[in-house]
Design a protein around this motif. Sequence first.
Motif, PDB file in Angstrom:
ATOM      1  N   SER A  59       0.743  -1.294   0.042  1.00 13.74           N
ATOM      2  CA  SER A  59      -0.094  -0.028   0.169  1.00 13.74           C
ATOM      3  C   SER A  59       0.699   1.118   0.049  1.00 13.74           C
ATOM      4  O   SER A  59       1.847   1.250   0.480  1.00 13.74           O
ATOM      5  N   THR A  60       0.266   2.210  -0.543  1.00 17.25           N
ATOM      6  CA  THR A  60       1.076   3.715  -0.589  1.00 17.25           C
ATOM      7  C   THR A  60       0.459   4.527   0.074  1.00 17.25           C
ATOM      8  O   THR A  60      -1.090   4.640  -0.049  1.00 17.25           O
ATOM      9  N   ALA A  61       0.873   5.580   0.650  1.00 18.30           N
ATOM     10  CA  ALA A  61       0.179   6.748   1.383  1.00 18.30           C
ATOM     11  C   ALA A  61      -0.123   7.760   0.225  1.00 18.30           C
ATOM     12  O   ALA A  61       0.532   7.731  -0.969  1.00 18.30           O
TER      13      ALA A  61
ATOM     14  N   GLY B 247       2.766   9.136  -1.847  1.00 18.79           N
ATOM     15  CA  GLY B 247       3.532   7.817  -2.705  1.00 18.79           C
ATOM     16  C   GLY B 247       4.309   7.214  -2.099  1.00 18.79           C
ATOM     17  O   GLY B 247       4.869   6.271  -2.394  1.00 18.79           O
ATOM     18  N   THR B 248       4.444   7.502  -0.597  1.00 19.87           N
ATOM     19  CA  THR B 248       5.223   6.715   0.262  1.00 19.87           C
ATOM     20  C   THR B 248       4.727   5.204   0.326  1.00 19.87           C
ATOM     21  O   THR B 248       3.708   5.089   0.716  1.00 19.87           O
ATOM     22  N   VAL B 249       5.712   4.127   0.321  1.00 17.38           N
ATOM     23  CA  VAL B 249       5.125   2.973   0.704  1.00 17.38           C
ATOM     24  C   VAL B 249       5.034   2.472   2.059  1.00 17.38           C
ATOM     25  O   VAL B 249       5.895   2.910   2.766  1.00 17.38           O
TER      26      VAL B 249
ATOM     27  N   ARG C 246       5.979   9.523   6.661  1.00 14.31           N
ATOM     28  CA  ARG C 246       6.032   8.146   6.459  1.00 14.31           C
ATOM     29  C   ARG C 246       4.630   7.497   6.270  1.00 14.31           C
ATOM     30  O   ARG C 246       4.190   6.685   5.874  1.00 14.31           O
ATOM     31  N   TRP C 247       3.571   8.541   6.691  1.00 16.96           N
ATOM     32  CA  TRP C 247       2.167   8.151   6.800  1.00 16.96           C
ATOM     33  C   TRP C 247       1.516   8.906   5.816  1.00 16.96           C
ATOM     34  O   TRP C 247       0.334   8.882   5.473  1.00 16.96           O
ATOM     35  N   GLY C 248       2.079   9.816   5.059  1.00 15.96           N
ATOM     36  CA  GLY C 248       1.429  10.553   4.100  1.00 15.96           C
ATOM     37  C   GLY C 248       0.723  11.792   4.499  1.00 15.96           C
ATOM     38  O   GLY C 248      -0.361  12.344   4.081  1.00 15.96           O
TER      39      GLY C 248
END
Length: 329
Positions: free
Chosen positions: A41-43, A46-48, A306-308
């Motif tokens: 999943s991505t935030a 775009g962070t995985v 890191r959590w968007g």
Amino acid sequence: MSLPRRALVTAAGAFAAALALTGCGSGATGASADLAPAKGSTAPNGTVVNLSPNQNRVTTPKVDAIAALVPEEIRKKGTLSVVDSLGSTPPLDFYADDDKTVIGVEPDIAYLIGDVLGLKVEINSGSWENIFVGLDSGKYDAGLSNITVTEERKEKYDFATYRLDILGFEAKKGSGLKVTGAKDLAGKSVGVGTGTNQEKLLISWSEENVRNGLKPIDIKYFSGTEFYLALSSGRIDVYVGPNPSLAFHVAQTGETEIVGTYSGGGADVLGKIAATTHKDNGLVKALNGAINEVIKNGTYGQVLKRWGLDNEAVKTSEINPPGLPKPKQ
């Protein structure tokens, strides 16, 4: 209120089957997601997202001067008991893929606070109501659970802010809707979680529309993930809830979109999310000092990224700022 992730996976399977017929997406509690995200999943930025129990969380050193602000009773036991209302609400708080480890932006910030204060953090999960019952009884030291500062709550609790309270409006992709205020929802069918601040906003907007000679908002109430099926089938035009979970869902599916955002405090107040503790128990200054320390040293920004949730950062933590006004009698 919380469900084991195994139950959520089962729900996800049933939900996917429904989507094959209706053509929409997945999840959100009283305004957030009840379906666990998939691996990879991505935030929204775009962070995985790391869904494993091995979080490799951002850490920060203890600051003695701030740790000295902790009330003696808590300092002696060496732990900070933190409560959240786990409802599998990515990216706020939800289960890792081991079915038991609580992860998300709320626990990450709680652990950072614990680092600065030199305390071991204990994460406890309970229903939304039991957060406040536990704070009242002293069972928990602090609540970090997307809690909005309100004038009514300030009568019983102290707050140290750590994130902006942004509401999102989610609709099917291509709906053509744009929500900036009450008039945009006149005559529309809008889903919401009962007992939430966003419900109060919708009610006030509906009353405003009627005063202005427009149609009222057709407010529909949902719990859990029911509203996504309602969105996909056209039974509701839009759903309003905390923007973090709705934006996270949009990033997963690509089948819905955020068609507007709004301050959780309404038009007159910038809504803010805060670490919450029982009024006058002496802990709020330590919480405030710890949050300002991690804002200053950059670890706070790393956690939000890191959590968007980069767009929900506050520049400084405030103690008991103006909150959502009391409802008019």
